[in-house]
Structure formats: C-alpha cells, structure tokens
Design a protein around this motif. Structure first.
Motif, PDB file in Angstrom:
ATOM      1  N   LYS A  71       0.813  -1.222   0.000  1.00  0.00           N
ATOM      2  CA  LYS A  71       0.000   0.000   0.000  1.00  0.00           C
ATOM      3  C   LYS A  71       0.842   1.265   0.000  1.00  0.00           C
ATOM      4  O   LYS A  71       0.283   2.368  -0.060  1.00  0.00           O
ATOM      5  N   ASN A  72       2.136   1.114   0.046  1.00  0.00           N
ATOM      6  CA  ASN A  72       3.019   2.273  -0.067  1.00  0.00           C
ATOM      7  C   ASN A  72       3.217   2.699  -1.517  1.00  0.00           C
ATOM      8  O   ASN A  72       3.943   3.661  -1.786  1.00  0.00           O
ATOM      9  N   ILE A  73       2.597   1.983  -2.435  1.00  0.00           N
ATOM     10  CA  ILE A  73       2.707   2.300  -3.857  1.00  0.00           C
ATOM     11  C   ILE A  73       1.337   2.736  -4.384  1.00  0.00           C
ATOM     12  O   ILE A  73       0.329   2.075  -4.117  1.00  0.00           O
ATOM     13  N   VAL A  74       1.331   3.822  -5.105  1.00  0.00           N
ATOM     14  CA  VAL A  74       0.101   4.334  -5.712  1.00  0.00           C
ATOM     15  C   VAL A  74       0.321   4.465  -7.207  1.00  0.00           C
ATOM     16  O   VAL A  74       1.424   4.771  -7.661  1.00  0.00           O
ATOM     17  N   TYR A  75      -0.744   4.209  -7.953  1.00  0.00           N
ATOM     18  CA  TYR A  75      -0.687   4.297  -9.405  1.00  0.00           C
ATOM     19  C   TYR A  75      -1.676   5.352  -9.904  1.00  0.00           C
ATOM     20  O   TYR A  75      -2.729   5.575  -9.305  1.00  0.00           O
ATOM     21  N   LEU A  76      -1.338   5.946 -11.006  1.00  0.00           N
ATOM     22  CA  LEU A  76      -2.258   6.822 -11.721  1.00  0.00           C
ATOM     23  C   LEU A  76      -2.314   6.327 -13.158  1.00  0.00           C
ATOM     24  O   LEU A  76      -1.354   6.484 -13.912  1.00  0.00           O
ATOM     25  N   GLN A  77      -3.402   5.663 -13.499  1.00  0.00           N
ATOM     26  CA  GLN A  77      -3.595   5.185 -14.861  1.00  0.00           C
ATOM     27  C   GLN A  77      -4.254   6.298 -15.657  1.00  0.00           C
ATOM     28  O   GLN A  77      -5.349   6.750 -15.307  1.00  0.00           O
ATOM     29  N   MET A  78      -3.580   6.709 -16.717  1.00  0.00           N
ATOM     30  CA  MET A  78      -4.068   7.827 -17.513  1.00  0.00           C
ATOM     31  C   MET A  78      -4.375   7.331 -18.925  1.00  0.00           C
ATOM     32  O   MET A  78      -3.483   6.887 -19.640  1.00  0.00           O
ATOM     33  N   ASN A  79      -5.642   7.387 -19.271  1.00  0.00           N
ATOM     34  CA  ASN A  79      -6.096   6.948 -20.597  1.00  0.00           C
ATOM     35  C   ASN A  79      -6.635   8.135 -21.383  1.00  0.00           C
ATOM     36  O   ASN A  79      -6.974   9.174 -20.819  1.00  0.00           O
ATOM     37  N   ARG A  80      -6.726   7.966 -22.670  1.00  0.00           N
ATOM     38  CA  ARG A  80      -7.251   9.007 -23.572  1.00  0.00           C
ATOM     39  C   ARG A  80      -6.606  10.357 -23.262  1.00  0.00           C
ATOM     40  O   ARG A  80      -7.303  11.367 -23.062  1.00  0.00           O
ATOM     41  N   LEU A  81      -5.311  10.346 -23.226  1.00  0.00           N
ATOM     42  CA  LEU A  81      -4.584  11.560 -22.879  1.00  0.00           C
ATOM     43  C   LEU A  81      -4.778  12.652 -23.913  1.00  0.00           C
ATOM     44  O   LEU A  81      -4.927  12.383 -25.114  1.00  0.00           O
ATOM     45  N   LYS A  82      -4.757  13.878 -23.416  1.00  0.00           N
ATOM     46  CA  LYS A  82      -4.939  15.061 -24.247  1.00  0.00           C
ATOM     47  C   LYS A  82      -3.704  15.951 -24.115  1.00  0.00           C
ATOM     48  O   LYS A  82      -3.021  15.900 -23.095  1.00  0.00           O
ATOM     49  N   PRO A  83      -3.438  16.779 -25.105  1.00  0.00           N
ATOM     50  CA  PRO A  83      -2.297  17.702 -24.979  1.00  0.00           C
ATOM     51  C   PRO A  83      -2.363  18.554 -23.723  1.00  0.00           C
ATOM     52  O   PRO A  83      -1.323  18.872 -23.133  1.00  0.00           O
ATOM     53  N   GLU A  84      -3.558  18.888 -23.277  1.00  0.00           N
ATOM     54  CA  GLU A  84      -3.687  19.710 -22.069  1.00  0.00           C
ATOM     55  C   GLU A  84      -3.365  18.943 -20.789  1.00  0.00           C
ATOM     56  O   GLU A  84      -3.316  19.522 -19.710  1.00  0.00           O
ATOM     57  N   ASP A  85      -3.111  17.658 -20.893  1.00  0.00           N
ATOM     58  CA  ASP A  85      -2.648  16.876 -19.745  1.00  0.00           C
ATOM     59  C   ASP A  85      -1.135  17.001 -19.559  1.00  0.00           C
ATOM     60  O   ASP A  85      -0.589  16.503 -18.565  1.00  0.00           O
ATOM     61  N   THR A  86      -0.480  17.644 -20.492  1.00  0.00           N
ATOM     62  CA  THR A  86       0.971  17.834 -20.383  1.00  0.00           C
ATOM     63  C   THR A  86       1.313  18.634 -19.139  1.00  0.00           C
ATOM     64  O   THR A  86       0.788  19.731 -18.928  1.00  0.00           O
ATOM     65  N   ALA A  87       2.176  18.054 -18.306  1.00  0.00           N
ATOM     66  CA  ALA A  87       2.532  18.691 -17.035  1.00  0.00           C
ATOM     67  C   ALA A  87       3.570  17.837 -16.326  1.00  0.00           C
ATOM     68  O   ALA A  87       3.822  16.696 -16.720  1.00  0.00           O
ATOM     69  N   VAL A  88       4.122  18.407 -15.275  1.00  0.00           N
ATOM     70  CA  VAL A  88       4.901  17.616 -14.321  1.00  0.00           C
ATOM     71  C   VAL A  88       3.905  17.097 -13.291  1.00  0.00           C
ATOM     72  O   VAL A  88       3.144  17.877 -12.714  1.00  0.00           O
ATOM     73  N   TYR A  89       3.915  15.808 -13.096  1.00  0.00           N
ATOM     74  CA  TYR A  89       3.004  15.162 -12.158  1.00  0.00           C
ATOM     75  C   TYR A  89       3.752  14.856 -10.864  1.00  0.00           C
ATOM     76  O   TYR A  89       4.808  14.223 -10.886  1.00  0.00           O
ATOM     77  N   TYR A  90       3.150  15.293  -9.760  1.00  0.00           N
ATOM     78  CA  TYR A  90       3.755  15.121  -8.446  1.00  0.00           C
ATOM     79  C   TYR A  90       2.920  14.185  -7.594  1.00  0.00           C
ATOM     80  O   TYR A  90       1.680  14.292  -7.553  1.00  0.00           O
ATOM     81  N   CYS A  91       3.601  13.333  -6.875  1.00  0.00           N
ATOM     82  CA  CYS A  91       2.971  12.476  -5.880  1.00  0.00           C
ATOM     83  C   CYS A  91       3.089  13.179  -4.532  1.00  0.00           C
ATOM     84  O   CYS A  91       4.112  13.822  -4.255  1.00  0.00           O
ATOM     85  N   ALA A  92       2.063  13.056  -3.712  1.00  0.00           N
ATOM     86  CA  ALA A  92       2.082  13.697  -2.397  1.00  0.00           C
ATOM     87  C   ALA A  92       1.436  12.788  -1.371  1.00  0.00           C
ATOM     88  O   ALA A  92       0.530  12.003  -1.694  1.00  0.00           O
ATOM     89  N   LEU A  93       1.884  12.929  -0.141  1.00  0.00           N
ATOM     90  CA  LEU A  93       1.405  12.098   0.972  1.00  0.00           C
ATOM     91  C   LEU A  93       0.835  12.983   2.064  1.00  0.00           C
ATOM     92  O   LEU A  93       1.414  14.025   2.388  1.00  0.00           O
ATOM     93  N   SER A  94      -0.275  12.565   2.614  1.00  0.00           N
ATOM     94  CA  SER A  94      -0.904  13.329   3.685  1.00  0.00           C
ATOM     95  C   SER A  94      -1.335  12.390   4.798  1.00  0.00           C
ATOM     96  O   SER A  94      -1.677  11.239   4.555  1.00  0.00           O
ATOM     97  N   ALA A  95      -1.373  12.932   6.001  1.00  0.00           N
ATOM     98  CA  ALA A  95      -1.760  12.116   7.152  1.00  0.00           C
ATOM     99  C   ALA A  95      -3.196  11.628   7.025  1.00  0.00           C
ATOM    100  O   ALA A  95      -3.536  10.526   7.458  1.00  0.00           O
TER     101      ALA A  95
END
Length: 122
Positions: free
Chosen positions: A76-100
């Motif tokens: 459970k220390n691993i998280v996934y983000l499955q991204m389908n049907r990507l669009k040019p506007e999805d272009t970005a730096v993607y950050y993972c973050a952890l919260s209590a």
C-alpha cells in the motif's frame, strides 16, 4: 519520508500512461496519497487522491472518466495513476504527495515527490 515517481514520458494524444509512486521511510499510519500536476506557466492543480484502504477515491473533473487512481494490493506504499485518452492539455509535471489524512488540498500535503514529466503530443 521519500516519494519517488516514475512512468512519465512522451505519448501521443489518445494514448495511455501509468504513473507510479513509491513511498518509503517513516510514514504515518493509514495515510493518503495523491497526485497533483503543474503545467508550464500554470499553478499546481489537484488530479487524484486515494485513501489507505482505497475505499475513498477523488478525481478532478478534468480527468474523471479518463484517469484512475489505485494503491497496490500487496504494497500500500505504492500508488498508481492510470491515464487513458490523454490530451495535450494533460501535459505537465506530475507530483505524488502524501498526507496524514486523505485530502485533495495541496496545503495539507505533508510530503512531496520531485515529479515526473508527462508530455502529450497532438
């Protein structure tokens, strides 16, 4: 606590990518994990969040129906983000973050990864 993202890259519009984030170190118990992104010249925005048990999942309106967030069943220390049907506007730096506690608010994140770049070509 260290968060390490992977899986970014260049993909054509309509394609798919899966991002991964592994958390290590002395984390909270039952913590939430989330993804944010920041496109060039824009503010960072929330993408998705998931609770420890994965019973709670949140998605931004802009990605709902195309992206899914999940936690690894075995680790459970691993998280996934499955991204389908990507669009040019999805272009970005993607950050993972952890919260209590599971939240979509960037101000309540306790730890951040360094990010992984996703580029979607038209």
């Amino acid at each position: 606590v260290q968060l390490v993202e992977s899986g970014g890259g260049l993909v054509q519009a309509g394609g798919s990518l899966r991002l991964s984030c592994a958390a290590s170190g002395r984390t909270f118990s039952n913590y939430g994990l989330a993804w944010f992104r920041q496109a060039p010249g824009k503010e960072r925005e929330f993408v998705a969040a998931v609770s420890w048990s994965a019973g709670l999942q949140y998605l931004a309106d802009s990605v709902r129906g195309r992206f899914t967030i999940s936690r690894d069943n075995a680790n459970k220390n691993i998280v996934y983000l499955q991204m389908n049907r990507l669009k040019p506007e999805d272009t970005a730096v993607y950050y993972c973050a952890l919260s209590a506690t599971t939240t979509t608010d960037a101000r309540r994140m306790d730890y951040w990864g360094k990010g992984t770049l996703v580029t979607v070509s038209s």
